[in-house]
Design an enzyme around this catalytic site. Structure first.
Site, PDB file in Angstrom:
ATOM      1  N   THR A 161       0.875  -1.185   0.000  1.00 23.15           N
ATOM      2  CA  THR A 161       0.000   0.000   0.000  1.00 23.15           C
ATOM      3  C   THR A 161       0.909   1.232   0.000  1.00 23.15           C
ATOM      4  O   THR A 161       1.362   1.644  -1.050  1.00 23.15           O
ATOM      5  CB  THR A 161      -0.956  -0.033   1.204  1.00 23.15           C
ATOM      6  OG1 THR A 161      -0.189  -0.207   2.382  1.00 23.15           O
ATOM      7  CG2 THR A 161      -1.962  -1.145   1.054  1.00 23.15           C
ATOM      8  N   LYS A 187       4.094  -6.821   3.896  1.00 24.80           N
ATOM      9  CA  LYS A 187       3.823  -5.416   3.620  1.00 24.80           C
ATOM     10  C   LYS A 187       3.797  -4.649   4.934  1.00 24.80           C
ATOM     11  O   LYS A 187       3.587  -5.199   5.999  1.00 24.80           O
ATOM     12  CB  LYS A 187       2.539  -5.199   2.855  1.00 24.80           C
ATOM     13  CG  LYS A 187       1.301  -5.414   3.693  1.00 24.80           C
ATOM     14  CD  LYS A 187       0.108  -4.696   3.127  1.00 24.80           C
ATOM     15  CE  LYS A 187       0.259  -3.207   3.179  1.00 24.80           C
ATOM     16  NZ  LYS A 187       0.067  -2.628   4.526  1.00 24.80           N
ATOM     17  N   THR A 198      -1.815  -1.642   8.535  1.00 22.87           N
ATOM     18  CA  THR A 198      -1.934  -3.093   8.443  1.00 22.87           C
ATOM     19  C   THR A 198      -0.597  -3.754   8.128  1.00 22.87           C
ATOM     20  O   THR A 198       0.144  -3.293   7.278  1.00 22.87           O
ATOM     21  CB  THR A 198      -2.960  -3.502   7.376  1.00 22.87           C
ATOM     22  OG1 THR A 198      -4.248  -3.305   7.905  1.00 22.87           O
ATOM     23  CG2 THR A 198      -2.813  -4.976   6.985  1.00 22.87           C
ATOM     24  N   GLU A 284       6.220   4.875   7.499  1.00 19.58           N
ATOM     25  CA  GLU A 284       5.963   6.134   6.799  1.00 19.58           C
ATOM     26  C   GLU A 284       6.819   7.274   7.310  1.00 19.58           C
ATOM     27  O   GLU A 284       6.742   7.663   8.462  1.00 19.58           O
ATOM     28  CB  GLU A 284       4.497   6.498   6.947  1.00 19.58           C
ATOM     29  CG  GLU A 284       3.649   5.736   5.959  1.00 19.58           C
ATOM     30  CD  GLU A 284       2.214   5.676   6.402  1.00 19.58           C
ATOM     31  OE1 GLU A 284       1.893   6.258   7.439  1.00 19.58           O
ATOM     32  OE2 GLU A 284       1.431   5.024   5.702  1.00 19.58           O
ATOM     33  N   ASN A 406      -0.242  11.595   6.997  1.00 16.95           N
ATOM     34  CA  ASN A 406      -1.437  10.943   7.540  1.00 16.95           C
ATOM     35  C   ASN A 406      -2.573  11.883   7.882  1.00 16.95           C
ATOM     36  O   ASN A 406      -3.584  11.450   8.419  1.00 16.95           O
ATOM     37  CB  ASN A 406      -1.066  10.125   8.775  1.00 16.95           C
ATOM     38  CG  ASN A 406      -0.301   8.888   8.386  1.00 16.95           C
ATOM     39  OD1 ASN A 406      -0.834   8.025   7.706  1.00 16.95           O
ATOM     40  ND2 ASN A 406       0.967   8.829   8.772  1.00 16.95           N
TER      41      ASN A 406
END
Lengths: 409, 409
Positions: A161, A187, A198, A284, A406
């Site tokens: 993702t 992932k 996730t 991230e 985010n």
């Protein structure tokens, strides 16, 4: 690490394991009209035993609930389907029906028996699955299934993702002249789209392992890897780790053979740890990668509480982002874990350099700590000197980039 | 709120209460050579009863440990001293000696008996107190003590760290033709210097209240105010709330007089709630102020767990910063509190607008939620429909400004 185990990092992924066919296709799960790999299919014509570890969140996505049923059925397993771009979470009875349809379609596309597949989804919460797109995607993936590294690469990319790169690793060892392979793809804990943190990991092996033992091996490996990482402390509705063993090597791993079991456990451990490290490293907008070693805790639970309090403290994480060796914030976070910490007993180290000994600041070392925390990777060891238990946590900083990334969909 | 209680917000602070003298001085606790108010002294020539609530962090700053001894001694109390700029935390035996010396000097400067003062510190952790500066500052504050609003204002400013403004409130009500006054001053949950999220609040009243009842009133007010706020989930080594009652109104608040006790409790509640709101509203680089109402929980503890999981989730807080009505992140956070939540029972509202009813998204209302979360203040109500318990939490967003502000000293 045992010399007997060869590590291939990164690797082609699950296609590395004899007997596993893979495919990765694009079916526009996100409904954006853009071509992006978003569906992975993995199939073993030979029946597998399977183990699974799932999120403990009270809110479980439909695929997690369905997979728990599949695992509980005890039936032979032949593969799984994964989509990125939609989590199929908080989607009610429609979501359950969609997850079941994805299973059935995948089994049919691969030519596998009914009840032999798992399904995983990752992406946005609260949006009904675009089943028309998925039906096409699954059919295409079924046709594309092969043992090539091209498809295996595509599969490793299709599950991503917000990850910046695919995450794969393969380990191999030889037993009685036969090669046991354990491969994984995963992932990241980076937020999805950017909705969810996730974590998905899929491991395949050509060893033969009975289900109860396989589950035991996965639980142990998970505790030493995925359970020891944090990016933002959030736990997703979709977190899943699956391990499939098709037995094609002809070698059976069993409790009676301690040496083989130990090698196999180590191979699975390495795969899980490498994937966990990749997930944290690709968090991230992460700029720091901190190994927290909590030692001398009265119990393992207490050690984990302290580790998580530190690793999830906004003040600690922002100080790492700023390359500030702010041990005061660490002590504060350790203290509010409330495990009965005694300030006067605490030793704290940045890498090997003492910051506190028996609770007293070692200010003479300040220049050294400052230098250490400017590095992209460093360790912090906190010895509570209250007992023998410990916990290791891989943690990250909190950057302005994370917040920006985010703040909205 | 009872009509009988008059609220003055903001107010001159503790100098508003008959019989309390205050002073605020600058003594360079930060050792920067700059003139900044950083020492507050509060003194009641009439002996007071006192109540206190302290941090539950395992790592307690020296002044907290000393104050717990003072409170346990049961001696009559005459006042307290507060400094900003240095937390006197993680300072070992030197820190304890310094805290005791600050007490003694303050008692002497005010002309109060030994063992009758509290001491509070807020600021950097792990740095020894600059006692030479504090000795001068305390002596100056002793000379400056008076009943003027000028000194009371200075005191309210001297306790601040990263706060952008002083926080004061006064409530009054009349009983048997006499006025009972309850005043408070506080400092914020914004990080200090920017090292710590210390929360300090000081409340004074001219009511007469025996110690056990006063403690009970403070604990109840604290549970409904300071315990229901979060900026970053960190709990400081120095958090302290003190309540002093000098009885100069001649009115005794006692359990036997339920009506008077109820009015007094309400007056203290209002002071604590107003200070708590000011603290959250002044949180570092906060741009949103969110009232979380958790309802229908099986137990109060479960309700609080859910509220804190949501209010401290990085993903939820960043979505508020981005004005994104991301209920998926809220559900995820509620789920990982793991209180046995049932997705199909959940109702979720932004202000009064349903986002989920019985777990089903109410997408028709999307435009309304989006509009609500662009506001600086809004509420989110989560009804778990599992029981009768609830918890209210005042929470804030997480901004890029927060990270920038806290990334280094």
């Amino acid at each position: 690490m045992s010399d007997a185990i060869q590590v291939n990092d990164p690797s082609p992924g699950l296609g590395d394991v004899p007997g596993f066919l893979t495919a990765g296709t694009a079916c526009d799960v996100r409904n954006t009209g853009k071509e992006r790999l978003d569906l992975a299919l993995v199939y073993s014509p030979t029946a597998c035993t399977a183990a699974g570890v799932f999120t403990t969140n009270d809110v479980k996505a439909a695929p997690v609930l369905v997979d728990q049923e599949v695992l509980a059925s005890g039936k032979p397993i032949h593969g799984f389907v994964v989509n990125s771009g939609n989590a199929n979470a908080c989607t009610g009875t429609q979501g359950m029906a969609d997850a079941r349809e994805m299973l059935t379609l995948s089994e049919q596309a691969a030519g596998a028996p009914s009840g032999s597949f798992f399904v995983c989804s990752t992406g946005r919460i609260g949006r009904v699955m675009p089943m028309a797109n998925l039906r096409k995607g699954i059919a295409n993936a079924g046709s594309a299934l092969d043992s090539s590294t091209t498809q295996s690469d595509k599969a490793a990319n299709a599950i991503l993702t917000s990850d910046t790169k695919p995450k794969t690793v393969t380990t191999r060892f030889v037993w009685q002249s036969k090669t046991i392979t354990v491969s994984g793809m995963g992932k990241g804990a980076g937020m999805i789209e950017p909705n969810m943190a996730t974590m998905l990991a899929f491991i395949a092996t050509n060893a033969s392992v009975a289900q109860p033992l396989l589950q035991q091996v996965l639980i142990a490996a998970n505790a030493r890897s995925f359970n020891g990482i944090t990016v933002d402390g959030d736990m997703s509705t979709n977190d899943t780790v699956l391990l499939l063993a098709n037995g094609m090597s002809g070698i059976e791993v069993a409790s009676e053979n301690a040496e083989l079991l130990s090698l196999f456990q180590e191979a699975v451990d390495i795969v899980c740890r490498k994937l966990a490290e990749k997930i944290v490293g690709d968090g991230e907008r992460v700029t720091k990668f901190v190994r927290l070693f909590i030692k001398g805790a009265p119990t393992p639970t207490a050690a984990e509480k302290v580790a998580r309090a530190i690793g999830n403290s906004l003040l600690v994480k922002t100080s790492w982002f700023g390359s500030d060796p702010n041990w005061g914030r660490l002590m504060d976070a350790a203290g509010y874990a409330r495990i009965g910490l005694i300030e006067e007993k605490i030793d704290l180290f940045y890498n090997d350099v003492p910051a506190l000994l028996q609770g007293m600041p070692q200010d003479a070392n300040l220049a050294q700590w400052k230098s250490i925390v400017t590095q992209k990777e460093f360790s912090i060891t906190l010895n509570l000197n209250l007992g023998e238990a410990g916990f290791d946590l891989l943690a990250t900083d909190l950057s302005t980039g994370y917040v920006d990334f985010n703040k909205s969909e």
